[in-house]
Design a protein around this motif. Structure first.
Motif, PDB file in Angstrom:
ATOM      1  N   THR A 164      22.624  23.323  74.806  1.00 56.91           N
ATOM      2  CA  THR A 164      22.096  23.009  73.823  1.00 56.91           C
ATOM      3  C   THR A 164      21.548  24.755  73.355  1.00 56.91           C
ATOM      4  O   THR A 164      21.289  25.402  74.626  1.00 56.91           O
ATOM      5  N   SER A 165      21.101  25.227  72.542  1.00 57.48           N
ATOM      6  CA  SER A 165      20.652  26.616  72.217  1.00 57.48           C
ATOM      7  C   SER A 165      19.197  26.570  71.898  1.00 57.48           C
ATOM      8  O   SER A 165      18.615  25.618  71.347  1.00 57.48           O
ATOM      9  N   PHE A 166      18.431  27.569  71.617  1.00 57.87           N
ATOM     10  CA  PHE A 166      17.062  27.520  71.167  1.00 57.87           C
ATOM     11  C   PHE A 166      17.064  27.357  69.843  1.00 57.87           C
ATOM     12  O   PHE A 166      15.875  26.566  69.320  1.00 57.87           O
ATOM     13  N   GLU A 167      17.879  27.262  69.344  1.00 54.08           N
ATOM     14  CA  GLU A 167      18.444  27.029  67.452  1.00 54.08           C
ATOM     15  C   GLU A 167      17.659  25.194  67.528  1.00 54.08           C
ATOM     16  O   GLU A 167      17.513  24.955  66.736  1.00 54.08           O
ATOM     17  N   GLN A 168      18.912  25.178  68.465  1.00 61.37           N
ATOM     18  CA  GLN A 168      18.873  23.066  68.247  1.00 61.37           C
ATOM     19  C   GLN A 168      17.755  22.904  69.119  1.00 61.37           C
ATOM     20  O   GLN A 168      17.342  21.671  67.907  1.00 61.37           O
ATOM     21  N   ASN A 169      16.952  23.117  69.628  1.00 58.72           N
ATOM     22  CA  ASN A 169      15.647  22.626  70.298  1.00 58.72           C
ATOM     23  C   ASN A 169      14.993  23.895  71.387  1.00 58.72           C
ATOM     24  O   ASN A 169      15.622  24.242  72.205  1.00 58.72           O
ATOM     25  N   GLU A 170      14.042  24.126  70.991  1.00 59.31           N
ATOM     26  CA  GLU A 170      12.850  25.288  71.423  1.00 59.31           C
ATOM     27  C   GLU A 170      11.993  25.115  72.252  1.00 59.31           C
ATOM     28  O   GLU A 170      11.429  25.573  72.384  1.00 59.31           O
ATOM     29  N   LEU A 171      11.635  23.513  72.534  1.00 62.37           N
ATOM     30  CA  LEU A 171      11.344  23.393  73.480  1.00 62.37           C
ATOM     31  C   LEU A 171      11.773  23.445  75.220  1.00 62.37           C
ATOM     32  O   LEU A 171      10.778  23.774  75.483  1.00 62.37           O
ATOM     33  N   TYR A 238       2.898  20.064  73.252  1.00 63.51           N
ATOM     34  CA  TYR A 238       2.884  20.786  72.000  1.00 63.51           C
ATOM     35  C   TYR A 238       3.009  19.504  70.717  1.00 63.51           C
ATOM     36  O   TYR A 238       2.995  18.643  71.338  1.00 63.51           O
ATOM     37  N   GLU A 239       2.160  19.733  69.537  1.00 63.53           N
ATOM     38  CA  GLU A 239       3.025  18.506  68.486  1.00 63.53           C
ATOM     39  C   GLU A 239       4.022  18.623  68.033  1.00 63.53           C
ATOM     40  O   GLU A 239       3.933  19.750  67.966  1.00 63.53           O
ATOM     41  N   GLU A 240       4.729  17.923  68.310  1.00 67.36           N
ATOM     42  CA  GLU A 240       6.438  18.036  67.648  1.00 67.36           C
ATOM     43  C   GLU A 240       6.752  16.716  66.808  1.00 67.36           C
ATOM     44  O   GLU A 240       6.929  15.977  67.644  1.00 67.36           O
TER      45      GLU A 240
END
Length: 298
Positions: A164-171, A238-240
């Motif tokens: 995955t990339s940052f755009e797909q999952n920033e966590l 985080y709240e996510e």
């Protein structure tokens, strides 16, 4: 073509439906009993290499890029609201992408049986995009078609489990190779993805530490140094909203994996290291996203 008629007593609606696609024939034959309110359905179905795309509405939230063929002989009873399905068959040339982790898999031919609308998948082999092999088995519960439930397990041996990339999952994101156990459990709308695995060579995972979210959401890293190593206590909370997906990961990080702690995305401030430790990641639909554990940098 379809033929629909009534019995001489006018108590049954006789049905004979045959449809063809790409040289393959499927049929549903039987009758609907107008008198029997408990189980008016009495049908037999034969699937001759039915395209897997026909079941897409049941699992489209978690899987994409699906392909494959379904062969089977099924008996359908019960009611239109709650059909009861029994039978057996095989899956051929099945493949799919797991959306949340961004990985694509191909299945070897697999046998399935259906009892009271619960599909049981016998153990089968599957392969990732690196041509590495694992095994899988489990059940798919169709008793409530509005809430299809999974209970699947995947045993991995140095397989690709995340891309995955940052755009797909920033966590957390990157490429992960792992050995161990992955499970998918619960209704598709509130699926729990579990993992008890260790990292393998080729793993490169990024964990952003800084974040622009409000003060109640935080990350914390504490470095404890010794002569030969640095232990990093990672806390990320985080709240996510993961759109109905809950996760429960127990990860044994090994020196084969590269972990990058991204301190400041804008400034390009990061810490790249190899080491070992145990990291736990969990999230449920009624709690926050949590990542915590000790990681010893070698």
């Amino acid at each position: 073509h379809a033929e629909i008629s009534t019995s001489d007593s006018l108590q049954k609606v006789l049905t004979d439906i045959v449809w063809n696609e790409a040289g393959k024939s499927h049929y549903i034959k039987g009758y609907y009993d107008l008198v029997d309110k408990t189980s008016p359905l009495h049908f037999n179905a034969k699937l001759d290499r039915l395209d897997l795309l026909h079941i897409e509405p049941l699992i489209q939230d978690i899987l994409s890029h699906k392909a494959g063929l379904i062969v089977g002989d099924l008996q359908i009873t019960g009611t239109p609201e709650k059909p009861i399905i029994n039978g057996e068959g095989n899956l051929y040339r099945a493949e799919m992408t797991v959306n949340y982790i961004g990985t694509h898999y191909r299945m070897d031919p697999a046998h399935y049986s259906v009892k009271n609308s619960i599909i049981k998948l016998d153990e089968f082999k599957f392969r990732d995009s690196l041509r590495r092999t694992g095994t899988a088995s489990g059940t798919i519960d169709l008793r409530n078609l509005n809430a299809v439930a999974l209970d699947l397990r995947f045993d991995l041996n140095k397989m690709l489990v995340m891309k995955t990339s940052f755009e797909q999952n920033e966590l957390f994101y990157g490429t992960a190779i792992a050995s161990g156990l992955i499970t998918l459990k619960g209704p598709v709308s509130s699926l729990v993805i579990g993992a008890d695995a260790k990292t393998e060579r080729g793993t490169s995972v990024f964990i952003p530490i800084s974040d622009s979210r409000d003060a109640e959401q935080h990350s914390f890293v504490q470095f404890i140094s010794s002569r030969k190593s640095i232990t990093t206590n990672i806390i990320k909370k985080y709240e996510e909203d993961l759109e109905g997906v809950a996760i429960d990961f127990n990860i044994q990080a090994t020196p084969d994996a590269e972990i990058t702690l991204v301190m400041d995305v804008q400034a390009g401030d990061y810490l790249k290291a190899k080491g070992s430790g145990n990291i736990k990641v969990n999230y449920s639909t009624i709690s926050t996203f949590n990542m915590f554990g000790d990681y010893t940098i070698k």
